[in-house]
Design a protein around this motif. Structure first.
Motif, PDB file in Angstrom:
ATOM      1  N   LEU A   1     -27.086  -9.135  16.719  1.00 45.19           N
ATOM      2  CA  LEU A   1     -28.072 -10.117  17.177  1.00 45.19           C
ATOM      3  C   LEU A   1     -28.831  -9.583  18.392  1.00 45.19           C
ATOM      4  O   LEU A   1     -30.067  -9.676  18.457  1.00 45.19           O
ATOM      5  N   LEU A   2     -28.118  -8.998  19.344  1.00 44.62           N
ATOM      6  CA  LEU A   2     -28.765  -8.510  20.562  1.00 44.62           C
ATOM      7  C   LEU A   2     -29.604  -7.270  20.306  1.00 44.62           C
ATOM      8  O   LEU A   2     -30.578  -7.022  21.014  1.00 44.62           O
ATOM      9  N   GLU A   3     -29.249  -6.489  19.292  1.00 44.52           N
ATOM     10  CA  GLU A   3     -30.028  -5.290  18.971  1.00 44.52           C
ATOM     11  C   GLU A   3     -31.302  -5.610  18.200  1.00 44.52           C
ATOM     12  O   GLU A   3     -32.253  -4.816  18.200  1.00 44.52           O
ATOM     13  N   THR A   4     -31.348  -6.779  17.546  1.00 45.69           N
ATOM     14  CA  THR A   4     -32.499  -7.125  16.710  1.00 45.69           C
ATOM     15  C   THR A   4     -33.305  -8.296  17.262  1.00 45.69           C
ATOM     16  O   THR A   4     -34.333  -8.654  16.690  1.00 45.69           O
ATOM     17  N   ALA A   5     -32.867  -8.900  18.361  1.00 47.00           N
ATOM     18  CA  ALA A   5     -33.557 -10.072  18.914  1.00 47.00           C
ATOM     19  C   ALA A   5     -34.974  -9.717  19.350  1.00 47.00           C
ATOM     20  O   ALA A   5     -35.208  -8.669  19.956  1.00 47.00           O
ATOM     21  N   GLU A   6     -35.922 -10.598  19.029  1.00 44.10           N
ATOM     22  CA  GLU A   6     -37.321 -10.428  19.438  1.00 44.10           C
ATOM     23  C   GLU A   6     -37.532 -11.204  20.737  1.00 44.10           C
ATOM     24  O   GLU A   6     -37.716 -12.423  20.723  1.00 44.10           O
ATOM     25  N   PHE A   7     -37.478 -10.510  21.850  1.00 43.12           N
ATOM     26  CA  PHE A   7     -37.597 -11.150  23.152  1.00 43.12           C
ATOM     27  C   PHE A   7     -39.061 -11.324  23.553  1.00 43.12           C
ATOM     28  O   PHE A   7     -39.851 -10.386  23.492  1.00 43.12           O
ATOM     29  N   THR A   8     -39.383 -12.537  23.988  1.00 43.60           N
ATOM     30  CA  THR A   8     -40.655 -12.783  24.655  1.00 43.60           C
ATOM     31  C   THR A   8     -40.439 -12.578  26.145  1.00 43.60           C
ATOM     32  O   THR A   8     -39.482 -13.108  26.712  1.00 43.60           O
TER      33      THR A   8
END
Length: 221
Positions: free
Chosen positions: A200-207
């Motif tokens: 999840l943390l490797e693929t999360a799309e952060f704004t």
């Protein structure tokens, strides 16, 4: 909650990203969208590179931002936000804004939030906010808890990996202090129901956004 995770479930949450494992702040905020959270934090949106994928990219964006010298570490904290179920996750590389009550208490009016961080200390602080107040928190020592309900999570802390939670021996050396990073993730999961994984943390799309840091208290006196 039915599922009971422990520190063992979070030992690999960062993979090989030692930099993020050693210097991070994770904040979980209930019932608010990522965009609304940035607004509540009065964060400025960056005009380029406003979205990055994964922790490593978030770290590199943070480093590049300071390298350009348009902003300083003393002035602003870069953050990345992403929706995870009914919660918004805010992640900081080398940050601490989520553990600052002055920053978080206005944001938590009418909702729950949890924040934990790691930096120089292997222990690091943990904060649990409910409806604009600190329900439980500790700084660098989980044996010295504060807030309106300092012992409410005591049994859970023991189960997820904080140890017996008894007063440490005065002679305990720094080398003997146990890292509590994985245990803090498990404790946050217990409070929020948010299960973070390495994928999840490797693929999360952060704004991304920039939060202005409050002036030190001694300057406002």
């Amino acid at each position: 909650m039915k599922e009971c995770t422990t520190e063992a479930d979070y030992t690999d949450v960062f993979g090989t990203d030692d930099d993020f494992e050693e210097s991070h702040c994770f904040t979980y905020v209930q019932a608010v969208s990522p965009e609304a959270l940035l607004e509540k934090l009065k964060a400025s949106r960056v005009t380029t590179g406003t979205a990055v994928t994964g922790l490593s990219a978030l770290r590199e964006w943070t480093i590049e931002l300071y390298r350009l010298k348009d902003h300083t570490f003393e002035e602003v904290q870069p953050v990345g936000v992403v929706q995870v179920g009914d919660w918004t996750l805010m992640v900081e590389y080398n940050g601490f804004m989520g553990t600052e009550p002055e920053v978080m208490l206005p944001v938590t009016q009418g909702r729950t939030a949890v924040s934990h961080m790691a930096n120089v200390s292997p222990v690091g602080p943990f904060c649990w906010y409910v409806d604009g107040s600190v329900r439980m928190s500790y700084g660098e020592d989980p044996y010295c808890r504060g807030g309106s309900h300092p012992d409410e999570l005591l049994d859970v802390m023991r189960r997820v990996g904080f140890g017996p939670m008894e007063d440490p021996d005065e002679g305990e050396s720094e080398d003997e202090v146990k890292s509590l990073t994985a245990a803090k993730f498990a404790l946050a999961h217990h409070v929020t129901g948010v299960r973070l994984t390495r994928r999840l943390l490797e693929t999360a799309e952060f704004t991304c956004g920039l939060v202005t840091k409050p002036a030190p208290s001694w300057l406002r006196a």
